[in-house]
Scaffold this motif. Structure first.
Motif, short mmCIF file in Angstrom:
data_model
loop_
_atom_site.label_atom_id
_atom_site.label_comp_id
_atom_site.label_asym_id
_atom_site.label_seq_id
_atom_site.Cartn_x
_atom_site.Cartn_y
_atom_site.Cartn_z
N ALA A 293 0.86 -1.18 0.00
CA ALA A 293 0.00 0.00 0.00
C ALA A 293 0.90 1.23 0.00
N SER A 294 0.65 2.14 -0.93
CA SER A 294 1.49 3.33 -1.05
C SER A 294 0.65 4.49 -1.58
N PRO A 295 0.43 5.51 -0.71
CA PRO A 295 0.75 5.65 0.71
C PRO A 295 0.01 4.60 1.55
N SER A 296 0.53 4.44 2.76
CA SER A 296 0.08 3.35 3.60
C SER A 296 -0.84 3.83 4.73
N ASN A 297 -1.74 2.98 5.08
CA ASN A 297 -2.45 3.04 6.36
C ASN A 297 -1.83 1.92 7.20
N PRO A 298 -1.18 2.21 8.34
CA PRO A 298 -1.40 3.34 9.24
C PRO A 298 -0.33 4.43 9.22
N THR A 299 0.65 4.36 8.33
CA THR A 299 1.82 5.21 8.50
C THR A 299 1.82 6.47 7.65
N GLY A 300 1.02 6.50 6.58
CA GLY A 300 1.03 7.66 5.70
C GLY A 300 2.27 7.77 4.84
N THR A 301 3.09 6.72 4.80
CA THR A 301 4.33 6.76 4.04
C THR A 301 4.16 6.06 2.69
N SER A 302 4.89 6.54 1.69
CA SER A 302 4.89 5.95 0.36
C SER A 302 6.18 5.18 0.13
N ILE A 303 6.13 4.27 -0.82
CA ILE A 303 7.33 3.58 -1.27
C ILE A 303 7.99 4.45 -2.34
N GLU A 304 9.27 4.70 -2.18
CA GLU A 304 9.99 5.49 -3.18
C GLU A 304 9.86 4.80 -4.55
N PRO A 305 9.59 5.56 -5.63
CA PRO A 305 9.36 4.94 -6.94
C PRO A 305 10.45 3.98 -7.39
N ALA A 306 11.72 4.35 -7.16
CA ALA A 306 12.80 3.46 -7.58
C ALA A 306 12.76 2.14 -6.80
N GLU A 307 12.41 2.22 -5.52
CA GLU A 307 12.32 1.00 -4.71
C GLU A 307 11.13 0.16 -5.14
N LEU A 308 10.02 0.81 -5.46
CA LEU A 308 8.85 0.08 -5.92
C LEU A 308 9.15 -0.64 -7.23
N ARG A 309 9.87 0.02 -8.11
CA ARG A 309 10.26 -0.65 -9.36
C ARG A 309 11.10 -1.89 -9.07
N ARG A 310 12.03 -1.78 -8.13
CA ARG A 310 12.87 -2.93 -7.79
C ARG A 310 12.02 -4.07 -7.21
N TYR B 97 2.10 7.91 12.25
CA TYR B 97 2.44 6.75 13.08
C TYR B 97 3.50 7.22 14.06
N ALA B 98 3.09 7.38 15.33
CA ALA B 98 3.93 8.06 16.31
C ALA B 98 4.45 7.09 17.37
N ASP B 99 5.67 7.31 17.77
CA ASP B 99 6.35 6.50 18.78
C ASP B 99 6.02 7.06 20.17
N THR B 100 5.53 6.19 21.05
CA THR B 100 5.07 6.63 22.38
C THR B 100 6.13 6.49 23.47
N THR B 101 7.29 5.96 23.13
CA THR B 101 8.24 5.63 24.19
C THR B 101 8.85 6.84 24.87
N THR B 102 8.75 8.02 24.24
CA THR B 102 9.42 9.20 24.78
C THR B 102 8.47 10.20 25.43
N VAL B 103 7.17 9.89 25.48
CA VAL B 103 6.25 10.84 26.11
C VAL B 103 6.38 10.76 27.64
N ARG B 104 6.06 11.86 28.31
CA ARG B 104 6.10 11.91 29.78
C ARG B 104 4.76 11.43 30.32
N HIS B 105 4.68 10.11 30.50
CA HIS B 105 3.44 9.51 30.96
C HIS B 105 3.78 8.12 31.49
N PRO B 106 3.11 7.66 32.56
CA PRO B 106 3.40 6.32 33.10
C PRO B 106 3.20 5.21 32.09
#
Length: 397
Positions: A178-195, A329-338
């Motif tokens: 999937a490009s762009p992707s759910n859940p990340t919103g990121t696309s595959i670079e065209p050259a990589e997709l061709r490969r 798609y966000a990383d939660t390990t650095t938030v100030r929360h228990p």
């Protein structure tokens, strides 16, 4: 009535291979809070807050008045298939024959038809982890075996050709991307997709690419996977860029050799897509309507450009800036929360303590799901600002 005495119905084994949406339990909690009078900001559902623009609704009303509401050809009405083909020419510079375009009852029907046509019992299909959960479930529904490959920030949360080579085995039949992707919103670079396409092709496999968010690309002109060969199968939809989620309308582009098989499957499984939705969708491609969609795309970009730095200021990591769709798609390990690093517990806290709904990573795969949350910015800008203020108060306690 005494239900305890009723006989149990034996379910097919494939049902066990399809997992429920865990986020729906969180949504039930949010709805209960709203019924009790709490104000809840929803940043969880992957649905545009925009609805079909006036030219589309006017076309639907006209179709209803004219009575064009009966069954259509299983492949879709010819004018719509031709309009989609012109869209590929205008946006991507591609000459796609209308005969290769199959109009479907949403992208979900398109993905199911593609998997039913290409996946045999026991066939393995490679896909990234994380990914949209239904993608693996479509493979399972076709009695195939989804193989999720851990794909982190270094890979933009996408598959690479190197990974496809490494994980390809005797039972592998193809890849589902999937490009762009759910859940990340990121696309595959065209050259990589061709490969990737070349790697799969040399092994005699298939490549299916879900492009339903491609109209919502922000940083570069999108490139369709159809550019890399007529053997590539792509899926698209009127739900996201065209803001027609509940109309349940999408399409497939398939190789000529697949048309008859997909038509037969569509006839038997769906008969056809909604006639009313198909006639309404013709208005999507009018220049004035495209101008509306482009203005809305820029509004989504404005929201992205606000929410990514806002999340970072709250303590979240955003290791890859999304270039499309309407997700972070966000990383939660650095938030100030228990509950930092425990996305399930953190999303429950954000809901109950701040009145903000986001999605934990558990729905999207098995590779470090506890680390990530998905945020949807498909909501009003003012709501995004209010959510950031609420979360700021929560994390400063």
């Amino acid at each position: 009535m005494n239900h305890a005495s009723e006989p149990l119905v034996r379910l097919a084994s494939r049902v066990n291979a399809i997992e429920p949406f865990y986020v729906m339990e969180l949504m039930k909690e949010a709805q209960a809070l709203e019924r009790a009078g709490r104000d809840v900001i929803h940043m969880s559902i992957g649905e545009p807050d925009f609805t079909a623009p006036e030219p589309v609704t006017r076309a639907a009303a006209d179709a209803l008045t004219r009575g064009v509401t009966q069954y259509t050809n299983a492949l879709g009405i010819t004018p719509l298939r031709e309009a989609i083909a012109r869209h590929y020419r205008d946006v991507f510079g591609l000459n796609i024959e209308p005969e290769r375009i199959v109009v479907t009852a949403g992208a979900s029907a398109a993905l199911l038809l593609a998997c039913m046509a290409l996946v045999d019992h026991g066939d393995e299909v490679l896909m990234p982890d994380p990914c949209y959960p239904c993608n693996r479930h479509f493979v399972s529904a076709a009695d195939g075996k989804p193989v999720l490959i851990p794909s982190g920030p270094a890979e933009r949360f996408q598959l690479t050709a190197e990974q496809v080579e490494a994980y390809w085995g005797p039972a592998t039949r193809g890849v589902l991307l999937a490009s762009p992707s759910n859940p990340t919103g990121t696309s595959i670079e065209p050259a990589e997709l061709r490969r990737i396409v070349d790697t799969v092709r040399t092994r005699g496999g298939f490549t299916i690419v879900d492009e339903i968010y491609q109209g919502l690309s922000y940083d570069a002109k999108p490139v369709s996977a159809l550019s890399f060969g007529e053997d590539v199968v792509t899926v698209n939809s009127f739900s996201k860029y065209f803001n027609m989620t509940g109309w349940r309308l999408g399409w497939l582009v398939v190789p000529r050799s697949m048309i008859a098989a997909v038509e037969k499957l569509s006839q038997n499984l769906f008969i056809c897509a909604s006639a009313l939705a198909q006639h309404a969708a013709l208005a999507c491609f009018e220049p004035a309507t495209i101008a509306i969609y482009e203005a809305r795309r820029l509004e989504f970009k404005r929201r992205r450009d606000y929410i990514v730095p806002a999340l970072r200021s709250l303590g979240f990591g955003v290791p890859v800036v999304p270039d499309g769709a309407f997700y972070v798609y966000a990383d939660t390990t650095t938030v100030r929360h228990p509950a930092a690093g425990d996305s399930d517990a953190l999303t429950h806290s954000m809901l109950h303590d701040a009145g903000v709904v986001l999605v934990p990573g558990a729905d999207f795969g098995f590779h470090a799901p506890e680390r990530y949350i998905r945020l949807s910015y498909a909501t009003a800008f003012s709501k995004l600002e209010e959510a950031v203020q609420r979360l700021g108060s929560l994390f400063s306690r």
